[in-house]
Design an enzyme around this catalytic site. Structure first.
Site, mmCIF file in Angstrom:
data_model
loop_
_atom_site.group_PDB
_atom_site.id
_atom_site.type_symbol
_atom_site.label_atom_id
_atom_site.label_comp_id
_atom_site.label_asym_id
_atom_site.label_seq_id
_atom_site.Cartn_x
_atom_site.Cartn_y
_atom_site.Cartn_z
ATOM 1 N N LYS A 193 0.702 -1.178 0.107
ATOM 2 C CA LYS A 193 -0.125 0.047 -0.042
ATOM 3 C C LYS A 193 0.949 1.095 -0.128
ATOM 4 O O LYS A 193 1.208 1.594 1.084
ATOM 5 C CB LYS A 193 -1.068 -0.116 1.305
ATOM 6 N N GLU A 248 10.081 0.981 10.289
ATOM 7 C CA GLU A 248 11.013 2.175 10.002
ATOM 8 C C GLU A 248 10.361 3.369 10.194
ATOM 9 O O GLU A 248 9.509 3.771 9.465
ATOM 10 C CB GLU A 248 11.462 1.801 8.602
ATOM 11 N N CYS A 259 13.993 10.632 6.388
ATOM 12 C CA CYS A 259 13.776 10.592 7.758
ATOM 13 C C CYS A 259 15.280 10.465 8.425
ATOM 14 O O CYS A 259 15.662 10.840 9.575
ATOM 15 C CB CYS A 259 13.364 8.983 8.102
ATOM 16 N N GLU A 308 10.423 16.544 13.599
ATOM 17 C CA GLU A 308 10.934 16.419 12.253
ATOM 18 C C GLU A 308 10.664 17.734 11.534
ATOM 19 O O GLU A 308 9.562 17.864 11.534
ATOM 20 C CB GLU A 308 10.438 15.018 11.409
HETATM 21 P P1 NAP Z 1 2.725 8.480 7.451
HETATM 22 O O1 NAP Z 1 1.891 9.677 7.440
HETATM 23 O O2 NAP Z 1 2.764 7.611 8.545
HETATM 24 O O3 NAP Z 1 2.259 7.777 6.226
HETATM 25 C C1 NAP Z 1 3.189 6.570 5.714
HETATM 26 C C2 NAP Z 1 1.879 5.417 5.254
HETATM 27 O O4 NAP Z 1 1.124 5.032 6.007
HETATM 28 C C3 NAP Z 1 1.208 6.021 3.928
HETATM 29 O O5 NAP Z 1 1.182 4.910 2.971
HETATM 30 C C4 NAP Z 1 0.063 6.323 4.590
HETATM 31 O O6 NAP Z 1 -1.161 6.206 3.934
HETATM 32 C C5 NAP Z 1 -0.310 5.108 5.725
HETATM 33 N N1 NAP Z 1 -1.052 5.220 6.917
HETATM 34 C C6 NAP Z 1 -1.463 6.724 7.529
HETATM 35 N N2 NAP Z 1 -2.207 6.550 8.343
HETATM 36 C C7 NAP Z 1 -2.592 5.124 8.289
HETATM 37 C C8 NAP Z 1 -3.216 4.408 9.515
HETATM 38 N N3 NAP Z 1 -3.999 4.469 10.406
HETATM 39 N N4 NAP Z 1 -3.156 2.920 9.155
HETATM 40 C C9 NAP Z 1 -2.453 2.450 8.181
HETATM 41 N N5 NAP Z 1 -1.682 3.191 7.193
HETATM 42 C C10 NAP Z 1 -1.577 4.593 7.634
HETATM 43 O O7 NAP Z 1 4.279 9.213 6.933
HETATM 44 P P2 NAP Z 1 4.569 9.909 5.680
HETATM 45 O O8 NAP Z 1 4.049 11.425 6.029
HETATM 46 O O9 NAP Z 1 3.850 9.313 4.483
HETATM 47 O O10 NAP Z 1 5.944 10.064 5.650
HETATM 48 C C11 NAP Z 1 7.015 10.752 6.245
HETATM 49 C C12 NAP Z 1 7.162 9.997 7.719
HETATM 50 O O11 NAP Z 1 8.062 8.897 7.196
HETATM 51 C C13 NAP Z 1 8.421 10.790 8.468
HETATM 52 O O12 NAP Z 1 8.122 10.445 9.880
HETATM 53 C C14 NAP Z 1 9.654 10.180 8.126
HETATM 54 O O13 NAP Z 1 10.681 9.993 8.985
HETATM 55 C C15 NAP Z 1 9.179 8.532 8.045
HETATM 56 N N6 NAP Z 1 10.078 7.856 7.125
HETATM 57 C C16 NAP Z 1 10.986 6.927 7.828
HETATM 58 C C17 NAP Z 1 11.860 6.297 7.060
HETATM 59 C C18 NAP Z 1 12.911 5.402 7.781
HETATM 60 O O14 NAP Z 1 13.261 4.283 6.979
HETATM 61 N N7 NAP Z 1 12.888 5.111 9.083
HETATM 62 C C19 NAP Z 1 12.001 6.730 5.927
HETATM 63 C C20 NAP Z 1 10.943 7.425 4.933
HETATM 64 C C21 NAP Z 1 10.266 8.129 5.788
HETATM 65 P P3 NAP Z 1 -1.747 7.540 3.368
HETATM 66 O O15 NAP Z 1 -0.734 8.047 2.391
HETATM 67 O O16 NAP Z 1 -2.939 7.175 2.643
HETATM 68 O O17 NAP Z 1 -2.028 8.501 4.271
#
Ligand code: NAP
Length: 495
Positions: A191, A267, A301, A398
């Site tokens: 997804k 992650e 991240c 962040e």
């Molecule tokens: P996010 O809001 O947590 O979303 C990530 C994924 O989760 C998206 O596919 C999102 O879908 C889905 N999602 C959101 N709410 C959900 C729920 N309640 N249940 C299941 N899935 C759900 O993060 P983001 O804004 O896309 O990405 C930025 C974040 O990712 C930052 O915090 C960054 O640090 C972190 N990150 C970490 C790494 C690592 O390797 N540690 C790498 C890259 C990014 P939708 O798009 O449909 O909302």
């Protein structure tokens, strides 16, 4: 403005967006969602609509589990060499299509083409690396300490995996999961984030062409991720959740997975300290800061979130950084000259602005940038903040944008304490010519990954992941990444 008008010199690499957005990818077929609903995908450089993709329902989620389940026995029993060759072909096709993929990433994510090209190379590398890992999965054989029996340990594919990825690396976060899962013999449901689904669908076509059988990889976008993932995690055939995204959503998913005791790899977010000691090579530290802060315009991240600079080098570092940051070309991602593209959404710009306003109110001084840019598009300029006090919001959140806050420090112990004063523990950066200090500080920092005298840490051949609330498990690396998708089966054998 059409895509061709935005990219007058790159038309031969234009992705076919209409074909890419042709439906959900389930069981090797492209289908419309049961609801008929769509999710709009926009270009953050202009705010213009790029495409509308299918919006999966829980029925579609169930169809993907059926597909992954039907494909599972065939895929897990496919000889490792054959799986390896298919993965290798995925790598080759990604490299052949890298300009098209990079353009697509730039369009839907906004990142500068040079960053998008880097992402495609990094993302493809997970297929090459795991093609090599697929044929190196070994077990263990030993004698029990009592001498009563032999201990045989076999590593088996864990089962159907739900993979959820963020928008900031639309290709790499998907391949970092899909490649080891497939190498281990698992089937998957991906997804992708709703902001950047097109890259995931373009990659699905590549997997198909490379020979990945129907049902082994399924890709579905949805506007109801909580209901979608709850449906999948509740199915007893699903044994793994591998998530990359924010710590907040990670906590929700861990709670959901706990209901069914599903294995989790997480992650999550970061708050990377970037530490420059007085004895550092100034030019190398500035080069490193530009990479650690500005790759993907700060939307990473691993991005340097707090730059701690020792007093003796503080002024020259601050001056050098402001000079480099203010010289960056800001513009649409697909423009070949762009070095800093837009943020992903207006909401992201508003968050950065809130953090900068808070820092300024508490005494930080702006030496470059510092105000959101006018539209169209969701731009925030490269910004340097100096004289940062500790009590600011951005020390704990962040920033996820092109803002470099510089904090002053005096001693090694002091900076270690301040660097570790966060719930996160993903990446950290240390610059010093004293290698003993570099290793001592690296060892004391509560981070899963340390970059010592360099601004880039990610490498498919090294274990990527965080400690504390930055995550659970590792991706990539020798055996680490693939191990997340396998279970150890122990056989106590008497003969
Ligand atoms: P996010 O809001 O947590 O979303 C990530 C994924 O989760 C998206 O596919 C999102 O879908 C889905 N999602 C959101 N709410 C959900 C729920 N309640 N249940 C299941 N899935 C759900 O993060 P983001 O804004 O896309 O990405 C930025 C974040 O990712 C930052 O915090 C960054 O640090 C972190 N990150 C970490 C790494 C690592 O390797 N540690 C790498 C890259 C990014 P939708 O798009 O449909 O909302």
């Amino acid at each position: 403005m059409t895509i061709a008008q935005q990219m007058p010199h790159a038309d031969r690499h234009l992705p076919d967006i209409e074909a890419t957005a042709r439906g959900l990818y389930i069981d090797g077929n492209w289908r419309q969602s049961k609801s008929g609903r769509k999710i709009d995908v926009t270009d953050p450089s202009t705010g213009a609509l790029l495409a509308a993709v299918a919006d999966a329902t829980v029925e579609d989620a169930q169809a993907s589990i059926e597909a992954a389940s039907r494909a599972a026995p065939g895929w897990r029993s496919t000889p490792p060499r054959k799986r390896s060759e298919i993965l290798r072909r995925c790598f080759e096709l990604m490299i052949e299509r890298s300009e098209m993929l990079a353009t697509l990433i730039s369009l839907e994510n906004g990142k500068a083409l040079r960053d998008a090209r880097g992402e495609v190379a990094y993302a493809a590398e997970f297929f090459r690396w795991n093609a090599e890992e697929a044929v190196r999965i070994t077990g263990e054989f030993g004698t029990a300490p009592s001498g009563a029996n032999r201990i045989i340990v076999d590593y088996q594919p864990i089962g159907i995996c739900l993979l959820i990825t963020p928008w900031n690396f639309p290709a790499a976060m998907a391949t970092r999961k899909i490649a080891p899962a497939l190498a281990a013999g698992c089937t998957v449901i991906l997804k992708p984030a709703s902001e950047t689904p097109l890259t995931a669908y373009a990659l699905a076509s590549i997997y198909e062409e490379a020979g990945v059988p129907p049902g082994v990889v399924n890709v579905l976008t949805t506007s109801t991720p909580a209901a979608f993932s709850a449906t999948i995690l509740a199915d007893p055939r699903v044994r793994k959740l591998s998530f990359t995204g924010s710590t907040g959503v990670g906590r929700l998913l861990l709670a959901e997975a706990a209901k069914h005791v599903v294995s989790c790899s997480m992650e999550l977010g970061g708050n990377a300290p970037f530490i420059v000691f007085d004895d550092a090579d100034l030019e190398a530290a500035l080069d490193g800061a530009m990479v650690a802060k500005m790759r993907n315009a700060g939307e990473a991240c691993t991005a340097a979130n707090r730059l701690y600079v020792q007093s003796g080098i503080y002024e020259s570092f601050a001056e050098g950084l402001a000079k480099r940051m203010s010289a960056l070309n800001v513009g649409p991602g697909v423009d070949a000259l762009t070095e800093c593209g837009p943020m992903i959404t207006t909401k992201a710009v508003e968050k950065i602005d809130r953090l900068v306003v808070d820092a300024k109110a508490k005494g930080a001084r702006v030496t470059c940038g510092g105000e959101p840019s006018a539209g169209p598009g969701y731009f925030y300029p490269p910004t340097v903040l100096v004289d940062m006090p500790d009590g600011v919001e951005m020390a704990h959140e962040e920033i996820f944008g092109p803002v470099a806050p510089l904090y002053r420090f005096e001693t090694e112990d002091e900076v270690i304490g301040r660097a570790n004063d966060t719930e996160y523990g993903l990446a950290a950066y240390v610059f010093t010519r004293d290698i003993a200090r570099g290793l001592r500080v690296s060892s004391a920092l509560e981070s899963g990954m340390i970059a010592l005298n360099r601004g880039l840490v990610s490498d498919p051949a090294a274990p990527f992941g965080g400690v504390k609330q930055s995550g659970l498990g590792r991706e990539g690396g020798q055996h680490h990444g693939i191990a997340e998708f396998m279970e150890a089966k122990y056989i106590a054998a008497s003969f």
